[in-house]
Design a protein around this motif. Structure first.
Motif, PDB file in Angstrom:
ATOM      1  N   ARG A 111       0.811  -1.211   0.000  1.00 28.16           N
ATOM      2  CA  ARG A 111       0.000   0.000   0.000  1.00 28.16           C
ATOM      3  C   ARG A 111       0.850   1.269   0.000  1.00 28.16           C
ATOM      4  NH1 ARG A 111      -5.197  -0.239   0.272  1.00 28.16           N
ATOM      5  NH2 ARG A 111      -4.743   1.493  -1.128  1.00 28.16           N
ATOM      6  N   ARG A 112       1.973   1.195  -0.649  1.00 29.24           N
ATOM      7  CA  ARG A 112       2.813   2.380  -0.818  1.00 29.24           C
ATOM      8  C   ARG A 112       2.024   3.527  -1.454  1.00 29.24           C
ATOM      9  NH1 ARG A 112       5.619   3.780  -5.462  1.00 29.24           N
ATOM     10  NH2 ARG A 112       7.315   5.292  -5.180  1.00 29.24           N
ATOM     11  N   ASP A 113       0.998   3.192  -2.268  1.00 31.11           N
ATOM     12  CA  ASP A 113       0.210   4.216  -2.942  1.00 31.11           C
ATOM     13  C   ASP A 113      -0.455   5.172  -1.960  1.00 31.11           C
ATOM     14  OD1 ASP A 113      -3.054   3.030  -3.097  1.00 31.11           O
ATOM     15  OD2 ASP A 113      -1.437   1.806  -2.314  1.00 31.11           O
ATOM     16  N   ASP A 138       7.453   3.898 -12.599  1.00 30.31           N
ATOM     17  CA  ASP A 138       8.462   4.235 -11.596  1.00 30.31           C
ATOM     18  C   ASP A 138       9.357   3.057 -11.240  1.00 30.31           C
ATOM     19  OD1 ASP A 138       7.478   6.830 -11.360  1.00 30.31           O
ATOM     20  OD2 ASP A 138       5.962   6.210  -9.901  1.00 30.31           O
ATOM     21  N   GLN A 139      10.666   3.323 -11.169  1.00 28.22           N
ATOM     22  CA  GLN A 139      11.613   2.310 -10.729  1.00 28.22           C
ATOM     23  C   GLN A 139      11.346   1.850  -9.299  1.00 28.22           C
ATOM     24  OE1 GLN A 139      13.973   0.710 -12.602  1.00 28.22           O
ATOM     25  NE2 GLN A 139      14.181  -0.596 -10.778  1.00 28.22           N
ATOM     26  N   PRO A 140      10.955   2.765  -8.365  1.00 28.42           N
ATOM     27  CA  PRO A 140      10.639   2.276  -7.001  1.00 28.42           C
ATOM     28  C   PRO A 140       9.549   1.209  -6.976  1.00 28.42           C
ATOM     29  CG  PRO A 140      10.930   4.649  -6.959  1.00 28.42           C
ATOM     30  CD  PRO A 140      10.950   4.239  -8.403  1.00 28.42           C
ATOM     31  N   GLY A 149       1.666  -0.698 -11.247  1.00 26.96           N
ATOM     32  CA  GLY A 149       1.863  -0.175  -9.900  1.00 26.96           C
ATOM     33  C   GLY A 149       2.785  -1.077  -9.119  1.00 26.96           C
ATOM     34  N   THR A 150       2.328  -1.553  -7.957  1.00 31.34           N
ATOM     35  CA  THR A 150       3.142  -2.484  -7.176  1.00 31.34           C
ATOM     36  C   THR A 150       2.742  -3.933  -7.427  1.00 31.34           C
ATOM     37  OG1 THR A 150       1.662  -2.102  -5.298  1.00 31.34           O
ATOM     38  CG2 THR A 150       3.690  -0.830  -5.362  1.00 31.34           C
ATOM     39  N   ILE A 207       8.226  -4.694  -6.397  1.00 30.56           N
ATOM     40  CA  ILE A 207       7.822  -5.983  -6.961  1.00 30.56           C
ATOM     41  C   ILE A 207       8.968  -6.976  -6.896  1.00 30.56           C
ATOM     42  CG2 ILE A 207       6.972  -7.168  -9.016  1.00 30.56           C
ATOM     43  CD1 ILE A 207       5.569  -4.607  -9.833  1.00 30.56           C
ATOM     44  N   HIS A 208      10.191  -6.499  -7.173  1.00 32.38           N
ATOM     45  CA  HIS A 208      11.351  -7.391  -7.078  1.00 32.38           C
ATOM     46  C   HIS A 208      11.507  -7.914  -5.656  1.00 32.38           C
ATOM     47  CE1 HIS A 208      13.662  -5.921 -10.910  1.00 32.38           C
ATOM     48  NE2 HIS A 208      12.526  -6.559 -11.174  1.00 32.38           N
ATOM     49  N   ASN A 209      11.289  -7.047  -4.675  1.00 29.08           N
ATOM     50  CA  ASN A 209      11.356  -7.480  -3.281  1.00 29.08           C
ATOM     51  C   ASN A 209      10.263  -8.505  -2.985  1.00 29.08           C
ATOM     52  OD1 ASN A 209      12.367  -6.932  -0.358  1.00 29.08           O
ATOM     53  ND2 ASN A 209      10.159  -6.675  -0.212  1.00 29.08           N
TER      54      ASN A 209
END
Length: 526
Positions: free
Chosen positions: A8-10, A78-80, A58-59, A85-87
């Motif tokens: 929920r970074r959004d 966005d790269q973040p 998004g994420t 997602i990579h995490n």
């Protein structure tokens, strides 16, 4: 908690940025439901037989639950987001890191990474081969934003110039027409033109299906509708309003102009733990349709004796509350032509107009339904006309007030209601006497209304300041009073409350008689 914060970074991003980059975080329950519909449409083995690209991921929560990472790609601005997602992949999310990449879908070209572009080479080959492209599903919950927004138009929000302008906007402006400011249809138009035989499975509002501003877009969006469902918009946590959001699946290989789509209605509880099918709903493009305001305007002639005004707004169900009878329109309504004269000659037609717009309760499901120019069937149906007349006379959207001039809207004689003095106008009573017999349901409304008027005149016998010529609106105001300028919902007089409720109940019964004929005569499409 850590995982929730990542997902929920959004919520940490300002609202206007959230609207631009992604319309809403898709609740898990609707992610699961959408994947059920994808399986129903493309078969049990769809994840092995089709490729999937979420081009505004998004994420990545829309991709949760998918099982074949070799066939899934995810891209975002966005790269973040890619890092998150990579995490998540490190924590067990079933995706490949090489399939998650930064890509601005509305600006970046379809160039493979091996040639200096951003698209993974395998995805590029799928897009550029018509046979494999037929097996590609664009599975998205696209950004939702407008430039300007309604808040900007109303002067209550920040102007956001240029939010909708990008390479896709410039390239396909002529195909978008008035809908060009909508970010989500910019996604759709590029997909339709540049990935022309893929499948599109998307969450979005239903504006692009039936909205008036999307006529030009629909001429160029040619696709076969496969399946879909609609849910209440505010089940998405940063969306307000009672309107439908649909998950619709399209086959772009099937190039045809659709006239309507029929979706399942999915209801849910507040906790979003239960979702079940609860009927179906059709949405129309209204191609070549004429609208109710054109019909309404045909009944006005200059010089006729005006007895009130019809306040107008919009052509769809969501604007119904802004349509009412009044004896004192605002200067802004007059200036913007949001009023129409009610005359003694067009009274029946204006009452039909008000009735068909208010016999149905506005819900999130019918929010976008549009009112149309009727067929001629209603002209011979005197019962329908008289039922609409009675419904409109006693509905709470009849806001005629005697303080604004002679009240021509009293439906009873002084003798009927034991009035304490002679009424200035007997027009409405005299008019009703010319109508002949009324239906059982209309008579019940008349009886309930007469009891209310009689009680009012009994009450004001010792009140020298009370208005003998009071309208229905005036009577309700007299008993309910106002708080901070707004009429109260209930009165302290329980006898009035009982009589008023009886009138409202009889109106509901009358509405049930009118409803089928609204569809029969084409005021609404069913």
């Amino acid at each position: 908690y850590w995982q929730y914060m990542l997902e929920r970074r959004d919520l940490l991003v300002p609202q206007k940025i959230r609207e631009r980059k992604g319309s809403f975080f898709t609740p898990k329950i609707w992610v699961e439901k959408s994947q059920e519909y994808l399986e129903k449409t493309f078969g049990v083995n769809w994840q092995d037989e089709y490729y999937i690209w979420d081009c505004c991921c998004g994420t990545g929560n829309l991709l949760a639950g998918l099982v074949n990472p070799d066939n899934i790609w995810a891209s975002t601005l966005d790269q973040p987001d890619v890092d998150i997602i990579h995490n998540s992949i490190d924590q067990g999310l079933n995706l490949l890191k090489s399939h998650v990449f930064v890509f601005d879908f509305l600006n970046d070209e379809f160039i493979p990474q091996s040639r200096g572009g951003k698209l993974p080479d395998k995805l590029y080959k799928i897009i550029n081969n018509m046979e494999s492209q037929k097996k590609l599903i664009i599975y998205i919950n696209p950004p939702y934003a407008e430039a300007p927004t309604t808040r900007t138009i109303m002067g209550t929000g920040e102007n956001r110039p240029g939010i909708a302008k990008n390479k896709t906007y410039e390239k396909y402006f002529d195909q978008l027409g008035k809908s060009s400011r909508e970010i989500f249809v910019q996604f759709f138009i590029r997909i339709c033109n540049e990935i022309p035989v893929c499948k599109l499975a998307s969450f979005s509002t239903l504006k692009y299906v039936s909205g008036l501003a999307f006529k030009t877009f629909r001429q160029h969006f040619r696709a076969g509708f496969c399946d879909g469902f609609v849910v209440l918009a505010n089940t998405f946590d940063n969306v307000k309003g009672n309107f439908p959001i649909g998950f619709l699946i399209w086959n772009l290989e099937n190039k045809k102009q659709f006239k309507k789509i029929t979706c399942d209605i999915i209801e849910n509880n507040r906790e979003l733990t239960i979702a079940q099918k609860n009927g179906i709903k059709s949405f129309y493009t209204y191609k070549n349709c004429r609208y109710i305001n054109e019909w309404r305007s045909s009944f006005f002639k200059k010089g006729e004796s005006r007895i009130g005004f019809l306040r107008l707004s919009g052509l769809d169900m969501q604007n119904n509350s802004k349509n009412f009878f009044t004896s004192h329109p605002s200067q802004n309504d007059i200036k913007t032509h949001l009023i129409a004269d009610i005359t003694k000659e067009n009274l029946i037609e204006m009452c039909i107009y008000l009735a068909v717009r208010h016999v149905f309760e506005h819900t999130w499901i019918n929010d976008r339904d549009q009112f149309l120019y009727p067929n001629d069937g209603y002209k011979k149906d005197k019962r329908f006309q008289k039922d609409c007349l009675i419904f409109s006379l006693f509905h709470n959207q009849n806001k005629i007030q005697s303080q604004n001039g002679t009240n021509d809207w009293i439906p009873f004689s002084r003798k009927d209601v034991k009035g304490k003095d002679t009424f200035k106008s007997t027009f409405m009573y005299d008019f009703l006497q010319t109508c002949g017999k009324f239906s059982k349901e209309s008579n019940a409304v008349l009886e309930a209304g007469k009891n209310l008027w009689t009680y009012y005149h009994e009450t004001i016998k010792s009140d020298d300041n009370a208005d003998v010529n009071a309208s229905l609106y005036d009577i309700r105001e007299y008993f309910k009073g106002r708080t901070n300028g707004r009429m109260n919902t209930k009165s302290t007089d329980q006898k009035f409350n009982e009589l008023d409720q009886t009138l409202k109940d009889s109106l509901k019964n009358l509405a049930e008689i009118i409803k089928p004929k609204v569809y029969e005569y084409g005021f609404l499409l069913q």
